[in-house]
Enzyme design. Sequence first.
Site, short mmCIF file in Angstrom:
data_model
loop_
_atom_site.label_atom_id
_atom_site.label_comp_id
_atom_site.label_asym_id
_atom_site.label_seq_id
_atom_site.Cartn_x
_atom_site.Cartn_y
_atom_site.Cartn_z
N THR A 174 0.88 -1.16 0.00
CA THR A 174 0.00 0.00 0.00
C THR A 174 0.92 1.20 0.00
OG1 THR A 174 -1.72 -1.18 1.23
CG2 THR A 174 -1.70 1.19 1.51
N ARG A 202 -13.56 -7.83 -2.19
CA ARG A 202 -12.93 -7.60 -0.89
C ARG A 202 -12.73 -6.11 -0.65
NH1 ARG A 202 -7.56 -6.30 0.52
NH2 ARG A 202 -7.03 -6.90 2.66
N VAL A 203 -12.96 -5.69 0.57
CA VAL A 203 -12.72 -4.29 0.93
C VAL A 203 -11.50 -4.23 1.83
CG1 VAL A 203 -13.67 -2.29 2.15
CG2 VAL A 203 -15.15 -3.68 0.69
N SER A 204 -10.51 -3.44 1.42
CA SER A 204 -9.29 -3.34 2.23
C SER A 204 -9.50 -2.30 3.33
CB SER A 204 -8.11 -2.95 1.35
OG SER A 204 -8.01 -1.55 1.26
N THR A 223 -0.41 0.23 6.64
CA THR A 223 -0.11 -0.72 5.57
C THR A 223 -0.03 -2.11 6.20
OG1 THR A 223 1.45 -1.39 3.87
CG2 THR A 223 2.39 -0.32 5.82
N GLY A 226 -5.02 -5.99 5.59
CA GLY A 226 -6.15 -5.10 5.79
C GLY A 226 -7.14 -5.61 6.82
N1 GLY Z 1 -3.57 -2.86 3.48
C1 GLY Z 1 -3.96 -3.12 2.18
C2 GLY Z 1 -4.89 -4.21 2.01
O1 GLY Z 1 -5.02 -5.08 2.86
O2 GLY Z 1 -5.53 -4.25 1.02
#
Ligand code: GLY
Length: 316
Positions: A174, A202-204, A223, A226
């Site tokens: 990220t 999927r939602v990050s 980062t 997620g």
């Molecule tokens: N931190 C980024 C993700 O998990 O998508």
Amino acid sequence: MSAATTPRLIIHGGMGRLEGNLDIPHKEHAYAQHRQATTRLEDFRDALTGIATDSHQVLLDEDARAAVLHALRLLEDHPLFNAGTGSRIQGDGKVRMSAALMDGPRNLFSGVINVEAIRHPIDLAALLATEEHTVLAGEQANAYARERGFLPHDPITPERRTEYEKLVLGKTGTVGAVALDGSGHICAGTSTGGVGGETPGRVSDAATVAGTYASEQMGVSCTGVGEQIVNQAAAAKLATRVLDGMALPEAVRKTIAEADALDYRFGLIGLDRQGGMEIGQTRGVNVLFASHDGATVRSFFDSLAEQTKSGTSQPR
Ligand code: GLY
């Protein structure tokens, strides 16, 4: 200008060790002995320190929000990083990107989730700050982008295509930026291509207040994995701790200790109103960061070198 309002910024380009083909060495293999890894590390260092220096100039010329947007655009354009161009490919062969911006003094969060085929998701997130409904996802986010003149852009690089075809999947990656300007305003932003190979939809964490937050006291961009960042409500929790009087370094230590207790894998960059900059990282994680305090540009590379010299195990 008082010390409290000396403009400074910190950016990150994800976590090294879980970034697929990049393996940031830890104590178990001293980095000086790993020429190949060191060469890659230098690429990351050069990209991050260049972007930090460039964005610091924008911070001096304009403000924290402009500097964060500038940094995020450059990080999104750089193919090394998993955001914008160079985003990882999802399980169905498509790239979906998420980004968020939070303006501390305005207490205003805006974000875009799983948008496709645009060059700068962070600009879409910034534009949404002007709307009544400030977070958009999926098809509606794509349609909104087109209506607002965002041109089609293919973010898939040949390297990501090869990685996807070989099913070389990492865990995450990220980019993010937090800036404090001369007026004492703090802004934070995060942008990601997700983890690669994930279930479409999927939602990050990036476009949630777990991954990105800014207040009048501090700003943070996370980062890492997620789901774990969301489980910990990491960014929002850190902000609440600082709001309630905890110093940023202590708040970061506590938040990371809680994540370590669960064996989580994530990191963060934080910056407070006094100009203090913090890197937080759970066990086995190295945040690829660069910071600029007006005089000095520092990066993860300097930290690794210091640890190697001192023989310490946990990078800071
Ligand atoms: N931190 C980024 C993700 O998990 O998508």
